[in-house]
Structure formats: structure tokens, C-alpha cells
Design an enzyme around this catalytic site. Sequence first.
Site, PDB file in Angstrom:
ATOM      1  N   PRO A 269       0.578  -1.277   0.025  1.00 19.94           N
ATOM      2  CG  PRO A 269       0.096  -1.079   2.318  1.00 19.94           C
ATOM      3  CD  PRO A 269       0.675  -1.888   1.295  1.00 19.94           C
ATOM      4  CB  CYS A 270       3.615   2.703   1.802  1.00 18.95           C
ATOM      5  SG  CYS A 270       2.432   2.708   3.037  1.00 18.95           S
ATOM      6  CG  PHE A 271       7.971   0.587  -0.527  1.00 23.30           C
ATOM      7  CD1 PHE A 271       8.026   1.377   0.313  1.00 23.30           C
ATOM      8  CD2 PHE A 271       8.318  -0.809  -0.393  1.00 23.30           C
ATOM      9  CE1 PHE A 271       9.086   1.421   1.341  1.00 23.30           C
ATOM     10  CE2 PHE A 271       9.189  -0.848   0.562  1.00 23.30           C
ATOM     11  CZ  PHE A 271       9.472  -0.149   1.330  1.00 23.30           C
TER      12      PHE A 271
END
Length: 458
Positions: A269-271
Site C-alpha cells: 500500500p505504500c512503496f
Amino acid sequence: MIQNVAVIGLGKLGGSMAGCLASRGFNVIGVDVSQKTVDAVNAGRAPAEETGLDQLIGTNKERIRATLSHEDAILNTDLSFVIVPTPSDARGAFSLQYVAYAFEGIGKALAKRDKYHTVVLTSTVLPGSTRYGLLPILEEFSGKRCGRDFGLCYSPEFIALGTVIRDYLNPDFFLVGEFDEHSGATLESVNSRVALNNAPSKRMSIENAELAKIALNSFVTLKISYANMLADICERIPGGDVDVVSDAIGMDKRIGRRYLTGGFGYGGPCFPRDNLALAFLGQQLAASTSLLQVNDEYNRTISPHFVDKLEPYLHDRSTVAVLGLAYKPQSHVIEESPGIYLCRTLAGRGLRVLGYDPLATQEARVALQYHALVVDSLATCLQDAECVLVATADAHFKSLKPQDFIGNKESVTVVDFWRCLPEYVRNHPAIRYVPIGRCIDNDAATERLQRLWGVDKD
Ligand SMILES: NC(=O)c1ccc[n+]([C@@H]2O[C@H](COP(=O)([O-])OP(=O)(O)OC[C@H]3O[C@@H](n4cnc5c(N)ncnc54)[C@H](O)[C@@H]3O)[C@@H](O)[C@H]2O)c1
């Protein structure tokens, strides 16, 4: 000394923060817009799926209560962490919609509060968002002035799903973007009582902190892609081995060994989204950030590139098993997962694809419904597969025996993206073992280098 704190947004990160803060002796009031979430916390249960969270909330339930009311939380605490979603929008930026709504509620509550309160935004946002997009909402709805009547910080966390509690309590450092000295000092005094490891604080302007958060994640994605590129090169030189090369360059203090393993692309969900958001920001500000776009493209083409490499081991209508559909081991999260993209690419080439993951079955089934059959057991997944792709270094896969792969077949090809399978699997005569990042055809590799460097005697 601040004793009462609020956590606004009790999701994967906020729920864990509420539990951790209570475990460190703070009285916590959690706020969420979901009645189910509020009820779970008030019943002493985890509001979101995260390792150890159920127990943490249960053990500390006398110091945590949850409510739907921003006003209740702000009137009864001295500092609040805001950790609501900031989903990516169509441009690759982060939407401020949920934070804006939360800030409206906080602003209205601040209007009724006669004591100072510090608001700490923890959600990931792009530079400028806090000061120019969100602070005006607090001032408008409270009728008060930031820096005089209330404090404001931007302070994101660096946590990984699955280890949120451990990461939150043992940070490498605290990143504190402060509106003014008092806001930063107030947050620092709370942080120093949260960490178990005496973590230092890096205090700076809000804009520098906003940039530092996404720059850190974006930099890690570059490191991962770099290692994947090295792995690709290693496969083409005699005796090439990405682990040997990464171990060597990782010794250099400027580089370090983490995230240099080389294997498969980054996801989660972030990188990917943080990297793209930084690229978006650069474009908007006419800064040169094409490096980040190239990185994103490189990561997105990694699955087709692997499938090209696997062509010698596959034929039309081959049955292929993909083990590992979550974006990392021991996770149920499939967002931007390389394993999911791999299944789709294989299916797009006309292969029959079976998928298995110890935790992400339900999520993967939905994502792959027209592409692959996601099965409930490893045995079913492996039964007919002529080629098995081990996409995550999950303990379940590392403990498989040769016979699990072979079954009733004469032989099987096993592609090990992380070089994590034991020697008795790698060396079994009925298993054609293909480690990503290592050269498996030294003769062809030698010939290539001879062609490149051999002196022409004619
Ligand atoms: N999950 C991660 O790995 C991670 C890591 C670092 C940063 N972040 C950032 O943290 C933020 C939150 O992420 P998450 O994964 O915890 O999200 P999540 O979706 O799990 O949880 C968000 C929670 O906020 C609640 N909420 C929404 N609007 C609200 C409001 N106005 N008032 C109160 N509650 C509200 C939702 O009901 C939900 O429970 C995002 O900005 C994300 O980018 C997440």
C-alpha cells in the site's frame, strides 16, 4: 506532562498507535467514523487486522476508549494524532478529503476548548498539504490561530504492515515537522515516552518533513529495483550470484545491505504510491524527477520480463503454480502485489494458472477471478503444476519437501525468486531448479562474454 491523547482514525496504523500509546501509560481516546470500529475498541478488541493488536488492545483496555465524536476526543485530551486515509487520486497525488473532514471536526471542537491542544497529522501527505490545504480548515472552524491557540505538527510513522506495533515502539527516529518550536517540543515530549529504544528526533519545518517521509519510501524502491537489475545481470555472467554481489556492496556504509536482496518487484500500500506521488510533485514544481517514473515503469514491467525468461520452461497450455500472492510473506494484503501481476501476465499468455497464499486467499480470489484459480491448499496448487513459481520467501514454502513439488509427475521446474528453498529441493534430480539472480547456464554465459571481449585474431 501530557497524559491524555487522542487518535483519530483507528485503522491498521491508528488502531495500533492507540494500543501502543495505552501500553505506554497514556489515556487514549480513539475516534473513528465507523461504529463497528468504535464498538470493537470499546469491547477490548482490535479494530483492524494487525499482528498482536487484539492482545495489545485487550491488555490495555482500561486506558482506551473509542467514540464517534471528534468533540469528545478533543475536549478531553491535550494532543491528537490524525491518521485517516489519504488514498491516491487519479493524478498520483494523495487525496486530502478524509483529513479535511477530520480537521473540520477537530476545528469545531477546538472552538469550544479553552485550553491549548496540539494536532499532529500522521497520515502521509505531499509537501504543502498541511500548511496550505489543511491548517486553514482548523483555523476557519475553530476561529483560533495556529501557534497561539493550538499547535500543529506533521509527523508520519515508518512502519511495515505485520510489524506495526514493533516498528512504532522501536523507531529508527522520529520525524517531526513543526509549525513552531512549542508544537515540536510538545510532540517530542510525548514521543520520548512512547519509544522503547530512546529513538532520536529529527525536527524540521512541516514541508521538509512531508518531503522526507515520501523521499524515504521512494529511495527504498530505488534500492529494490537496483537489486533486481543486478539479479538480472548476474543471471547472464558465468557464476553470477546476486547474493554474493549484494553482500559485498552492502558492506559499504554508504549503501547498506537491507532491501538489496534482489528477487521480485516492490508492492504493497505504500512503496509504489509514495514513489509515484513524489514524481507527481516534481512534475508540478517543474523539478526533474523522471528517475522515479523510470523506476515505476521498471517495477511494473518486471512480471512480463520474468514470464519472457520462463519461456524455455513453458509450453502452450502449461499449468503453472504461483506460490505467494500477497505483496510479502505473512500478509493478507495484495495491493500492488507482484505475485498478483505475475498471475495475470501468465494467464494473458494463455497458461493455466493456479495460485496459493497462506493468508491472502480471499483477497487474491477476488483480484484474480478471471485470471487464475486460487486454491485453498498447497497440495492442490502443486498437484498438476509443471512449473512452480515461488514468489515470496514464506516459511510454508521453504519447508516444502521435493515430493511435494514432484507429486506423480516425472519432473517439475521450480523457480525460486528469493533463493530460499533448501538444498534437498535445489539438488533433487527430478526438480529443474531455477534460482532468480544466479547464472544457471555457465557455458552460454561464458560464450557471451567471450564474444564481447575475445580478441579477434584475424
Ligand atoms: N498502512 C500502512 O502501511 C501505512 C504506513 C505508513 C503510513 N500510512 C498512512 O497512514 C494513513 C492511514 O493508513 P491506514 O493503513 O491506517 O488506513 P486504514 O484505512 O486502515 O484506516 C483509516 C481509518 O480512519 C477512519 N476514518 C476515516 N475518516 C475519518 C474521520 N474523519 N475521523 C475519524 N476516523 C476516520 C476509517 O474509518 C479507518 O478506520 C494513510 O495516510 C497512509 O498513507 C499507512
